[in-house]
Design an enzyme around this catalytic site. Structure first.
Site, short mmCIF file in Angstrom:
data_model
loop_
_atom_site.label_atom_id
_atom_site.label_comp_id
_atom_site.label_asym_id
_atom_site.label_seq_id
_atom_site.Cartn_x
_atom_site.Cartn_y
_atom_site.Cartn_z
N GLY A 185 16.87 25.26 -25.71
CA GLY A 185 17.07 24.04 -26.49
C GLY A 185 16.76 22.79 -25.69
N ILE A 240 22.26 29.76 -24.09
CA ILE A 240 20.97 29.22 -24.53
C ILE A 240 19.83 29.74 -23.67
CG2 ILE A 240 22.07 27.21 -25.55
CD1 ILE A 240 21.03 25.56 -23.13
N GLY A 276 27.97 22.97 -12.17
CA GLY A 276 26.86 23.41 -13.03
C GLY A 276 25.51 23.24 -12.37
N GLU A 291 20.78 21.37 -14.93
CA GLU A 291 19.99 20.14 -15.05
C GLU A 291 19.61 19.50 -13.72
OE1 GLU A 291 23.07 19.11 -18.04
OE2 GLU A 291 21.41 18.17 -19.06
MO1 MOS Z 1 21.54 19.48 -21.91
S1 MOS Z 1 20.36 17.83 -22.31
O1 MOS Z 1 23.04 18.76 -21.78
O2 MOS Z 1 21.28 20.46 -23.25
#
Ligand code: MOS
Length: 749
Positions: free
Chosen positions: A246, A473, A712, A715
């Protein structure tokens, strides 16, 4: 008795527990679920970007064989607006329900919906709808100037001050600084383009709605739909078993979900709506374009005196998505004088959205680029410049960092990359007839927990089951949860079953902000502990149990079996046997952990850190630029699954290569349409572009975040990489590109 120490499944390379399902095609993605009598919906998108509908002729479409209905404003039925609630609830970026009025704000805005017995018929019917518009010239201007707005503006997540962060006197400190850089950096519109397009299937049974949806947040989606259809949340169930990624475009629901649900309500049958790739460029989000002026003032020795970042980003006519480019700035470096401000510029373009590393990724591109330019001005090593300006605390909040090892990241990265061999002169380094460019940048990403809950069951068939209403995801959440349950119960990984993606389970976090896994650690542990306690109670009370009439507190549960701490009554009784003695099918423990995100009184500044070292090769004769080598060092606490973790960073680096060199959504000035709206024309980095990527994790558990100390990693790998690449490009070519992506024509000078 002496227990054989079991190797913990945490912190190891662990292959995906859902891998076999994925490679054999058993894994069910949203549009793999089929239902009797299901109908297919295809939306009609506006072909102008500004104006209004004057006439919508649905007759030709309605009379086509196999067409069930053509929905539009007059016949879709009532859809209410959702409003945000406590925590992360009620959130969507485009708050206006579909078909609410006849005004067109962007190209591709849904204006009608064709529902038919087959997908092909629905597509033909959608194409047969005739629309007449009163059209105006859309604003898709690429040069951004902030709209005239008050000092505090409303965003999706609440009010925000446009002066985001301020300390000291940055203007006069900049004016009197002996060394200055002052540049504006621009990042383009980027479209997420996950492999799996957005997809919704809506099924009504009376006043209960079930939605199969490709979602990064089933719990929020349930709440939004309950509001939109005036239902109690118990009447809405959202199911998302597998997601073909996503990147943020599936975090918050888009208008296709209520459209499918409203259509299904009207026709009295399940309705499926799957977007075509082209539509993925219209109404399911993108990373907004940004323009960021960065001013740095420093002493001749390289000590920062002043840092100013003033940025502008685009938003649509409808949404209030905030692209927080200043989020990582205030604590990146030690600097006494600082100011970060933002402004917004409305455009006739669909809603902006979080895209992997929202805000901070474009933001750190600008800040880290400016730092590299400052190093160049000072004729100083950019790694040394960063180390010289390393902060001891978070100077914006005055709080200590829970765990920050940025300098070690830079040192380890330098060592692994061979940075000391860098010759600073532009174009001076060669290998095999290629000109080399070396660049570096730092990165950071927020570390925190969302509220999370889940349950753990010990079952009489010897299996352990973990469930939470969160979703995987593609990042490895199934595997992480199996590892957590296995670590806490000692039950081997292959006996742990994980169930996600169903709002029938206890409320789990969104798969966003790189926070799903860190949020779930304490919740899964607490659930496992509670299940084990129930098992102990059952073990001491069940007649015939080897532990009958002993004390529960004298029992210990290890490797999936019960022991007595003092007496060797039995040699470790498997939990399945104890359950049988107790005539129980299972014991269930529920666990939850509160959010730390948004805590008004934090004790620490909690962030992850890292850096990237990049090598590019440049062949001026044929203008060929390649990224050949990347070393990334990431300080993200304890890594639960080092295999999936490295994969996350590698994927992010490849995506960063795309950001630096390829990705850019172009809009047609005349009709406002995204021009390159296909995977052939919108370039993303692919395997053939991928360099050798060496990922190294520091291993400093951060117990502020959870019991394991895991932060995490989805990102952070994307942050900073574009700045490292553009600096490497400068080192190779002498050209400083400040507007992404770097194009070959930029380098032909
Ligand atoms: Mo991420 S932009 O927090 O799916």
């Amino acid at each position: 008795m002496a227990m054989q120490q079991q190797v913990s499944p945490i912190g190891r390379d662990t292959v995906r527990v859902d891998g076999p399902q994925k490679v054999t095609g058993v894994a069910q993605y949203t549009s793999d679920f089929h239902f009797p009598g299901m109908l297919y919906a295809v939306p009609v998108g506006a072909t102008i970007a500004k104006g209004s509908i004057t006439w919508l002729d649905t007759k030709p479409a309605e009379t086509m064989p196999g067409v069930v209905a053509i929905f539009h404003r007059a016949n879709i039925g009532k859809i209410f607006r959702s409003i945000p609630g406590p925590g992360f609830s009620g959130i969507c970026e485009e708050r206006r329900p579909p078909f609410e009025d006849d005004i067109i704000r962007y190209y591709g805005q849904y204006i009608a919906l064709a529902v038919a017995e087959t997908f092909e018929t629905a597509k033909a019917a959608a194409d047969a709808v005739v629309t007449t518009y009163a059209s105006e010239e859309p604003n898709v201007e690429m040069q951004l100037e902030a709209d005239d707005e008050p000092d505090e503006v409303m965003t999706t997540f609440g009010p925000m001050k446009r002066v985001e962060s301020e300390r000291g006197d940055p203007q006069s400190a900049f004016a009197s600084a002996p060394v200055k850089v002052d540049h504006t950096y621009a990042t383009p519109f980027e479209t997420h383009n996950p492999m799996e397009p957005h997809s919704t299937t809506a099924i009504w049974e009376g006043s209960s709605l079930t939605l199969y949806e490709s979602s990064q947040g089933v719990v929020n989606l349930r709440g939004v739909l309950a509001q939109m259809f005036g239902l109690p949340v118990e009447n809405v169930r959202v199911i998302t078993k597998f997601v073909g990624s996503g990147f943020g475009s599936k975090l918050w629901p888009w208008t296709l979900c209520p459209l499918a649900a409203a259509a299904a309500r009207q026709v009295g049958a399940p309705v499926r709506l799957v977007l075509a790739r082209k539509m993925m460029f219209h109404a399911v989000g993108h990373r907004p374009r940004t323009q960021q002026r960065v001013r740095l003032g420093a002493t001749r020795e390289g000590k920062l005196l002043s840092l100013q970042q003033d940025y502008v980003y685009t938003r649509s006519m409808l949404d209030a998505h905030h692209e927080g480019c200043g989020e990582g700035t205030p604590f990146a470096y030690s600097v006494p004088n600082l100011r970060v401000t933002f402004g917004r510029a409305r455009r006739n373009i669909g809603g902006g959205a979080d895209m992997r590393g929202p805000g901070r990724v474009p933001g750190l591109y600008a800040i880290e680029s400016a730092m590299n330019e400052l190093a160049h001005e000072l004729n100083m090593d950019p790694v040394q410049l960063r180390i010289l300006n390393e902060p001891k605390i978070d100077e914006s909040s005055g709080l200590p960092f829970s765990s920050r090892h940025m300098v070690e990241c830079l040192q380890v990265g330098s060592e692994k990359f061979g940075w000391s061999k860098r010759d600073r002169a532009v174009g001076s380094m060669k290998r095999d007839g290629l000109t080399l460019g070396w660049g570096v940048a730092g990165c950071s990403w927020i570390a925190a927990r969302f509220a999370a809950a889940g349950y753990v069951q010990l079952r009489d068939d010897g299996s352990c089951r973990v469930a939470s209403a969160t979703q995987d995801i593609g990042t490895g959440t199934y595997t992480n949860l199996a590892q957590l349950a296995s670590a806490r119960t000692g039950i081997p990984l292959d006996k742990v079953e994980v169930e996600l993606g169903d709002t029938a389970f206890p409320e789990g976090p969104i798969s966003g902000g790189s926070m799903a896994t860190p949020s779930l650690v304490n919740a899964v542990f607490a659930a496992a502990d509670q299940a084990i306690e129930s098992l102990k109670t059952a073990a001491v009370s069940a007649p015939g149990s080897p532990f009958a009439n002993h004390k529960a507190e004298d029992l210990a549960f290890e490797k999936g079996a019960m022991f007595h701490k003092k007496d060797s009554i039995a040699k470790g009784v498997p939990f399945s046997e104890l359950l049988r003695h107790a005539k129980l099918r299972m014991v269930t423990g529920k666990g939850q952990s509160p959010a730390s995100f948004g805590n008004p009184e934090p004790k620490f500044s909690t962030q992850s850190f890292g850096c990237h070292f990049v090598e590019v090769t440049w062949q001026p004769e044929i203008a060929r630029l390649r990224v050949s080598r990347v070393v990334s060092v990431i300080d993200a606490g304890k890594i639960i699954n080092t295999l999936a973790g490295r994969n996350q960073i590698q994927g992010a680096v490849v995506m960063g290569l795309g950001m630096a060199l390829l990705e850019c959504t172009e809009y047609d000035r005349q009709n406002g349409a995204p021009i390159n709206s296909s995977l052939a024309d919108y370039l993303v980095a692919v395997n053939a572009d991928a360099p050798a990527i060496d990922v190294h994790f520091l291993d400093y558990p951060d117990k502020e975040i959870n019991e394991i100390g895991a932060r995490g990693i989805g990102e952070i790998g994307l942050a900073g990489i574009a700045a490292a690449i553009t600096d490497a490009v400068h080192h190779a070519t002498g050209v400083r590109v400040r507007e992404l992506p770097v194009r070959i024509e930029d380098l032909l000078v």
